[in-house]
Design an enzyme around this catalytic site. Sequence first.
Site, PDB file in Angstrom:
ATOM      1  N   GLU A   1       1.778   0.354  -5.306  1.00  7.73           N
ATOM      2  CA  GLU A   1       0.710   1.261  -5.428  1.00  7.73           C
ATOM      3  C   GLU A   1       1.157   1.990  -5.395  1.00  7.73           C
ATOM      4  OE1 GLU A   1      -3.024   4.090  -3.390  1.00  7.73           O
ATOM      5  OE2 GLU A   1      -1.829   2.357  -2.248  1.00  7.73           O
TER       6      GLU A   1
ATOM      7  N   ASP B   1       0.768  -1.128   0.348  1.00  6.42           N
ATOM      8  CA  ASP B   1       0.006  -0.341   0.126  1.00  6.42           C
ATOM      9  C   ASP B   1       0.568   1.067  -0.045  1.00  6.42           C
ATOM     10  OD1 ASP B   1      -2.794   1.648   0.381  1.00  6.42           O
ATOM     11  OD2 ASP B   1      -1.191   1.760   2.527  1.00  6.42           O
TER      12      ASP B   1
END
Length: 629
Positions: free
Chosen positions: A303, A268
Amino acid sequence: MNLPRRYPIGAEVQLNGGTHFRVWAPNPKKVEVLLEAGPGAPAVIPLERQADGYFAGLVLQAVESTRYRFRLDDGDCFPDPASRYQPDGPHGASQVVDSSGFRWTDSKWQGVSLKGQILYEMHIGTFTRAGTWQAAQLELAELADCGITVLEVMPVADFSGLFGWGYDGVGQFAPVRLYGEPDDFRRFVDEAHRLGLGVILDVVYNHLGPDGNYLTQFSPDYFTDKYACEWGEAINFDGANSAPVREFFLTNAAYWIEEFHLDGLRLDATQEIFDASPENIMTAIGKRIREAARGRKTIIVAENEPQLTKLVGPIKDGGYGLDALWNDDFHHSCRVAMTGHNEAYYTDYLGKPQELLSMVKYGYLYQGQFYKWQKKRRGTASLRLAPEKFVTYIQNHDQIANSGRGERVQFMTSPGRLRAITALLLLAPGTPMLFQGQEFASSSPFYFFADHKPELATLVREGRATFLAQFRSLATSEMQPCLVDPANPSTFERCKLDFSERERHRRFYDLHRDLLRLRREDPVFSAQSPGGVDGAVLAEECLLLRFFGEDDDDRLLLVNYGVDLHLNSAPEPLLAPPDGMIWQTLWSSENPRYGGVGTPRLDSDDNWRIPGHAAVALRPIAMEQKRHD
């Protein structure tokens, strides 16, 4: 005492009896294990101080299911930073877990490599009404039959409260008790592998949540003020005493792969992972994952908001060696194309055919150009990256929630436009990802939800409203009352899927199933060859893609999200069929099976007529065959 340990931290049950505990706590002079409940309790056992600030010891009376905490310097007691399970949440006692008792049946599973995969993002708490691993497991066969190949599970590290997205986790090694016990997670993965599904886990290595994080009680060096993190204290990967911190997160990455047989991780918000070490922590994580997999193939997805392609570059060339990157550019441009709105962070996208065509060919749209919304340059070169390295999507957890009402995109566009862009997503050579329920046009919203104590819940609610106010439409007085309270249990409950919609929305479900079958079975659409696609803009809202196959066995994909288009003349060489052949419709989003109105021949004596709000795939057939059809 040299006892066998799998990992450098945590509680590990020993074959000859007892449990060995090891924790990094460089500041306290004394660390004790308090057995609070279960076998062996109550008891207090001191641990022996070791080098580099670790404390360790064998506790014979502690076994599977014993609940414990660490007491520091005869003062307060805290859960284990590497707890494998927190049955009462992050503020409660840790529980000893013996993973060796689980009987895996996936010994022949070889893992998954990136190419050829269809990702499916899911949140276990809302994927089913029950919101558990067991309930989700019952739906896996249907996902596999639909054509999904890899599940991307949103974070499950333990967090406070009764519901949440998981990005404020504080128990990095403890699967949150809300979804079941650790073995329920293992059974979920084992069944997924039996059905041919890979499973990767979304992990948050950029910050910890604001409630239940006790790491600083053991050492303030877990965090650093050297960097400013968007969501709290930055993790110390390169400062003083950072070696045990790095080991903590590297161990965590290996733990998910080894003890839960996961097929990789999704990292993330990697732009908030700060590290100036000679070897970046993300490179080290990738290496540790490959080692932990012991020959099984794995996928590591990142990401990265600034779109730094070095993350997937080869380590030998200065890259980080990860596998794939989320492509927000693809989402943003498709979203504008479908809805016509480009406010806030959609400002730099017009949703034009050239944007879509460029991303199909080259990945990111922004690879270093100036970006008005951020008032700086954005992105790095991706012209030569393999197409599968870009994870593409038209919906995900963030973007649905950021719509204000948490609405799925079908409520913001026409059915025809949505079918056309869905075809682009699922047939283009990137790695497509669907968000849970997207395959059957779920009507369930997906809001931001988080169950926090009152004072924190107020801050979260206000912060969420401030964030959404960047959208001028959501900042209006008439929309502000429409924003839901993230802490209201009904906000969470409304997000749960209704699987009866698979039948009620059968047309859209069949659209996805058929497109995924076409992508899987057609050798040209499944190739994902670098440089294997070219294209052209045919009109204001119409593009052409030509997929090059062997021996002139090419494919065309026409995506027209505007009005009906009559090309007469048609001076575009990519429209020309191979010599001695003619184009035949292979698939059309206007098939009545999907709610369309039929597809007359596109290339005829009337030249090219391309239906509006539609996508059509074509293949070449011999003219002689056409005369006999």
